[in-house]
Design a protein around this motif. Sequence first.
Motif, PDB file in Angstrom:
ATOM      1  N   MET A 159       0.808  -1.211   0.000  1.00  0.00           N
ATOM      2  CA  MET A 159       0.000   0.000   0.000  1.00  0.00           C
ATOM      3  C   MET A 159       0.847   1.270   0.000  1.00  0.00           C
ATOM      4  SD  MET A 159      -3.032  -0.711  -0.473  1.00  0.00           S
ATOM      5  CE  MET A 159      -4.176  -2.085  -0.426  1.00  0.00           C
ATOM      6  N   LEU A 160       2.062   1.178   0.506  1.00  0.00           N
ATOM      7  CA  LEU A 160       2.979   2.310   0.367  1.00  0.00           C
ATOM      8  C   LEU A 160       3.318   2.517  -1.106  1.00  0.00           C
ATOM      9  CD1 LEU A 160       4.760   4.480   1.665  1.00  0.00           C
ATOM     10  CD2 LEU A 160       6.554   2.740   1.897  1.00  0.00           C
ATOM     11  N   GLY A 161       3.499   1.421  -1.833  1.00  0.00           N
ATOM     12  CA  GLY A 161       3.702   1.518  -3.275  1.00  0.00           C
ATOM     13  C   GLY A 161       2.494   2.097  -3.977  1.00  0.00           C
ATOM     14  N   VAL A 162       1.307   1.730  -3.497  1.00  0.00           N
ATOM     15  CA  VAL A 162       0.072   2.290  -4.050  1.00  0.00           C
ATOM     16  C   VAL A 162       0.031   3.798  -3.850  1.00  0.00           C
ATOM     17  CG1 VAL A 162      -2.435   2.380  -3.724  1.00  0.00           C
ATOM     18  CG2 VAL A 162      -1.278   0.179  -3.854  1.00  0.00           C
ATOM     19  N   LEU A 163       0.404   4.238  -2.660  1.00  0.00           N
ATOM     20  CA  LEU A 163       0.428   5.672  -2.353  1.00  0.00           C
ATOM     21  C   LEU A 163       1.340   6.418  -3.330  1.00  0.00           C
ATOM     22  CD1 LEU A 163       0.785   7.215   1.178  1.00  0.00           C
ATOM     23  CD2 LEU A 163       2.248   7.988  -0.666  1.00  0.00           C
ATOM     24  N   ILE A 164       2.564   5.937  -3.467  1.00  0.00           N
ATOM     25  CA  ILE A 164       3.534   6.625  -4.321  1.00  0.00           C
ATOM     26  C   ILE A 164       3.125   6.529  -5.788  1.00  0.00           C
ATOM     27  CG2 ILE A 164       5.950   6.639  -5.061  1.00  0.00           C
ATOM     28  CD1 ILE A 164       6.690   5.636  -2.285  1.00  0.00           C
ATOM     29  N   GLY A 165       2.646   5.354  -6.202  1.00  0.00           N
ATOM     30  CA  GLY A 165       2.237   5.180  -7.594  1.00  0.00           C
ATOM     31  C   GLY A 165       1.083   6.080  -7.979  1.00  0.00           C
ATOM     32  N   ALA A 166       0.096   6.223  -7.080  1.00  0.00           N
ATOM     33  CA  ALA A 166      -1.053   7.081  -7.372  1.00  0.00           C
ATOM     34  C   ALA A 166      -0.627   8.531  -7.566  1.00  0.00           C
ATOM     35  CB  ALA A 166      -2.076   6.972  -6.245  1.00  0.00           C
ATOM     36  N   LEU A 167       0.257   8.993  -6.704  1.00  0.00           N
ATOM     37  CA  LEU A 167       0.695  10.388  -6.787  1.00  0.00           C
ATOM     38  C   LEU A 167       1.589  10.621  -8.001  1.00  0.00           C
ATOM     39  CD1 LEU A 167       0.613  13.123  -5.396  1.00  0.00           C
ATOM     40  CD2 LEU A 167       2.611  12.449  -4.065  1.00  0.00           C
ATOM     41  N   VAL A 168       2.547   9.714  -8.227  1.00  0.00           N
ATOM     42  CA  VAL A 168       3.507   9.891  -9.316  1.00  0.00           C
ATOM     43  C   VAL A 168       2.832   9.757 -10.670  1.00  0.00           C
ATOM     44  CG1 VAL A 168       5.527   8.886 -10.437  1.00  0.00           C
ATOM     45  CG2 VAL A 168       5.500   9.178  -7.956  1.00  0.00           C
ATOM     46  N   PHE A 169       2.106   8.668 -10.875  1.00  0.00           N
ATOM     47  CA  PHE A 169       1.499   8.440 -12.189  1.00  0.00           C
ATOM     48  C   PHE A 169       0.299   9.353 -12.427  1.00  0.00           C
ATOM     49  CE2 PHE A 169       3.658   4.271 -11.646  1.00  0.00           C
ATOM     50  CZ  PHE A 169       4.444   4.344 -12.784  1.00  0.00           C
ATOM     51  N   GLY A 170      -0.404   9.747 -11.352  1.00  0.00           N
ATOM     52  CA  GLY A 170      -1.485  10.709 -11.526  1.00  0.00           C
ATOM     53  C   GLY A 170      -0.965  12.043 -12.033  1.00  0.00           C
ATOM     54  N   ASP A 171       0.149  12.486 -11.482  1.00  0.00           N
ATOM     55  CA  ASP A 171       0.758  13.736 -11.933  1.00  0.00           C
ATOM     56  C   ASP A 171       1.339  13.591 -13.337  1.00  0.00           C
ATOM     57  OD1 ASP A 171       1.750  16.461 -11.516  1.00  0.00           O
ATOM     58  OD2 ASP A 171       3.718  15.535 -11.452  1.00  0.00           O
ATOM     59  N   MET A 172       1.994  12.462 -13.613  1.00  0.00           N
ATOM     60  CA  MET A 172       2.587  12.256 -14.932  1.00  0.00           C
ATOM     61  C   MET A 172       1.526  12.189 -16.025  1.00  0.00           C
ATOM     62  SD  MET A 172       5.617   9.503 -14.134  1.00  0.00           S
ATOM     63  CE  MET A 172       5.968   9.325 -15.895  1.00  0.00           C
ATOM     64  N   ALA A 173       0.358  11.632 -15.701  1.00  0.00           N
ATOM     65  CA  ALA A 173      -0.713  11.534 -16.698  1.00  0.00           C
ATOM     66  C   ALA A 173      -1.208  12.907 -17.121  1.00  0.00           C
ATOM     67  CB  ALA A 173      -1.871  10.709 -16.143  1.00  0.00           C
ATOM     68  N   ASP A 174      -1.140  13.879 -16.216  1.00  0.00           N
ATOM     69  CA  ASP A 174      -1.520  15.247 -16.561  1.00  0.00           C
ATOM     70  C   ASP A 174      -0.419  15.971 -17.327  1.00  0.00           C
ATOM     71  OD1 ASP A 174      -4.085  15.205 -15.425  1.00  0.00           O
ATOM     72  OD2 ASP A 174      -3.282  15.614 -13.431  1.00  0.00           O
ATOM     73  N   ARG A 175       0.803  15.453 -17.260  1.00  0.00           N
ATOM     74  CA  ARG A 175       1.926  16.109 -17.925  1.00  0.00           C
ATOM     75  C   ARG A 175       2.220  15.495 -19.294  1.00  0.00           C
ATOM     76  NH1 ARG A 175       4.808  19.302 -14.277  1.00  0.00           N
ATOM     77  NH2 ARG A 175       4.218  19.009 -12.090  1.00  0.00           N
ATOM     78  N   VAL A 176       2.231  14.171 -19.374  1.00  0.00           N
ATOM     79  CA  VAL A 176       2.615  13.516 -20.635  1.00  0.00           C
ATOM     80  C   VAL A 176       1.448  12.845 -21.328  1.00  0.00           C
ATOM     81  CG1 VAL A 176       4.933  13.128 -19.739  1.00  0.00           C
ATOM     82  CG2 VAL A 176       3.227  11.316 -19.520  1.00  0.00           C
ATOM     83  N   GLY A 177       0.297  12.761 -20.665  1.00  0.00           N
ATOM     84  CA  GLY A 177      -0.873  12.171 -21.300  1.00  0.00           C
ATOM     85  C   GLY A 177      -1.318  10.890 -20.633  1.00  0.00           C
ATOM     86  N   ARG A 178      -2.587  10.532 -20.866  1.00  0.00           N
ATOM     87  CA  ARG A 178      -3.146   9.327 -20.265  1.00  0.00           C
ATOM     88  C   ARG A 178      -2.610   8.064 -20.946  1.00  0.00           C
ATOM     89  NH1 ARG A 178      -4.645  13.856 -17.855  1.00  0.00           N
ATOM     90  NH2 ARG A 178      -6.879  14.318 -17.740  1.00  0.00           N
ATOM     91  N   ARG A 179      -2.504   8.087 -22.261  1.00  0.00           N
ATOM     92  CA  ARG A 179      -2.135   6.901 -23.028  1.00  0.00           C
ATOM     93  C   ARG A 179      -0.749   6.350 -22.651  1.00  0.00           C
ATOM     94  NH1 ARG A 179       0.625   6.108 -27.909  1.00  0.00           N
ATOM     95  NH2 ARG A 179      -0.020   4.227 -29.062  1.00  0.00           N
TER      96      ARG A 179
END
Length: 549
Positions: A159-179
């Motif tokens: 769940m610590l990995g879930v925490l970091i993954g949600a924040l990192v990939f959520g931010d990256m999806a807004d920067r580089v795209g969803r796809r």
Amino acid sequence: MSTGVERLFAELGHFGRFQACLYFAAVFQAVACGIHYLASVFLVDTPKFLCDPPGNITNVLYGNISVAALDDIWSLYNPRNGPVLVRTVTGDQWELSPCRKALRHDALEFQYKFFGNKSVEACGHYLYDHSHVERSTVTDWDLVCDKEWLAKLSQPTFMLGVLIGALVFGDMADRVGRRPILMTTSLGQFVFGISVAFTGNYYLFMVMRFLLAMASSGYLVVVFVYVTEFTGSRVRTWTSMHVHASFAVGIMVVALVGYLVRVWWLYQLILTLTTCPFLLYCWRFPETPFYLMAKGHHQEAQQLLDTIAHFNGLEPKMKVMELMERSSVGSRDSRGLEEVERKLSVLDMFSSWRMARRSATCWAIWFIGALGYYVFSLGSVNLGGNQYVNLFLAGAVELPSYLIGCFAMDRVGRKRTCAPALLLSGVACMLIIAVPQDREFLAVILSMTGKFAIAIAFGLIYLYTCELYPTVIRSLAVGTGSMMCDGCSNSGVVTLLQVSGGRYWEYDVSCCQRGGSLLRLPRRHLDLPASAHCGDSGFHGWSADLVPA
């Protein structure tokens, strides 16, 4: 009447053939997220165990029951009823307990009661009951007694990995795209899932599970935003809520595979291969029209709109510039849309006191929703009876809950659906506390009722968050919410409750509090805000159509 960018669904269809194919293809991989989130239930399953005595066993005595082999006593053994007495080929008599063994001195007769001297020793090796669990990480690496905490650390680390993954990939999806994020996290789930099955030691196992958690969390956060931005307002409630149905199917798959396969690495391998066909076609996914227009990729957006029109059997007459002009009407700032959007970050979720209160309330509901969801899911295997059936039911009960939740949201609104669901789950959890331990069936019924209710609230908050925030920060908003729920509640609170034995009374109070605070949230947006100028007034003068909630 739809306005702005949302108008494209009125022209191209809210859920045409293109969106339907894309939707079912994308949510198929969400099954893998449900699988990996709950896989640890059986990966770290701890069977009954005893210290391993030196030498071969010739006789076994437990109470007044005498047998020739230790395997015959497992079904009757309970650590609270005293140790198991064994005699070895050398004639030594040992009292075996889970974490210690005692050698009887000068024992003349082989009988259970003994009042002579004993010498107590720590366990060097262990004997396990393999009737239900043939091999788990616990039995392979002896994660019991003084190493028990290592086994219990598995889910918090995930769940610590879930925490970091949600924040990192959520931010990256807004920067580089969803796809790109969907493709990266899908590949990550496959690679790290296979790697977990072939780890040779505990520490490498934990590292691979941590990376798998990041990938699974990143996919789940981004796919929700992805399908939301491809479906119109008429079906958005149904399509977004049923992303969670795929997660529930994943829970059911875990229970089924766990029942059929009792070797942990083979169990993990089969679970990972279940959704690997997704890798064959995920590279064909397009970027969402909302993201392309918000980032100024007008030519790519136009090609996508034409493709959608052709696939849905319509004439491609929708023009991107018309949508952009409509979405810019009413803006208080004459600067270009892209210039404004690039400056948005997570801090804009707290750009005013009003928005700060709104974001804090959303986060609190995310937290309580996840707390309840995993309390009922992970706790289902400890209710008594068949743990595989209990976990399967915990997943199956979610499917009708999403149907009922969708009907309720379309008729009475988001808030009037979510608040009663939170309160009902809290009441169910409170009643479980009063159930005697010998009434297992009643405890299971109440647990499934609580899971049914919390699934509605937990699924709803994903959609509600998407509707409250604009395109360029939407993935980050969902990601930070997921960070609050999956990371904070599950890394700490759920684990603490599980380890302490739990009756989870704290969750009852939290549900009542959050059910009341939900009333502070605004009514939801009918159209997804495409930019910072198309939402709430806390975001530089948002404005959008609202419907009663």
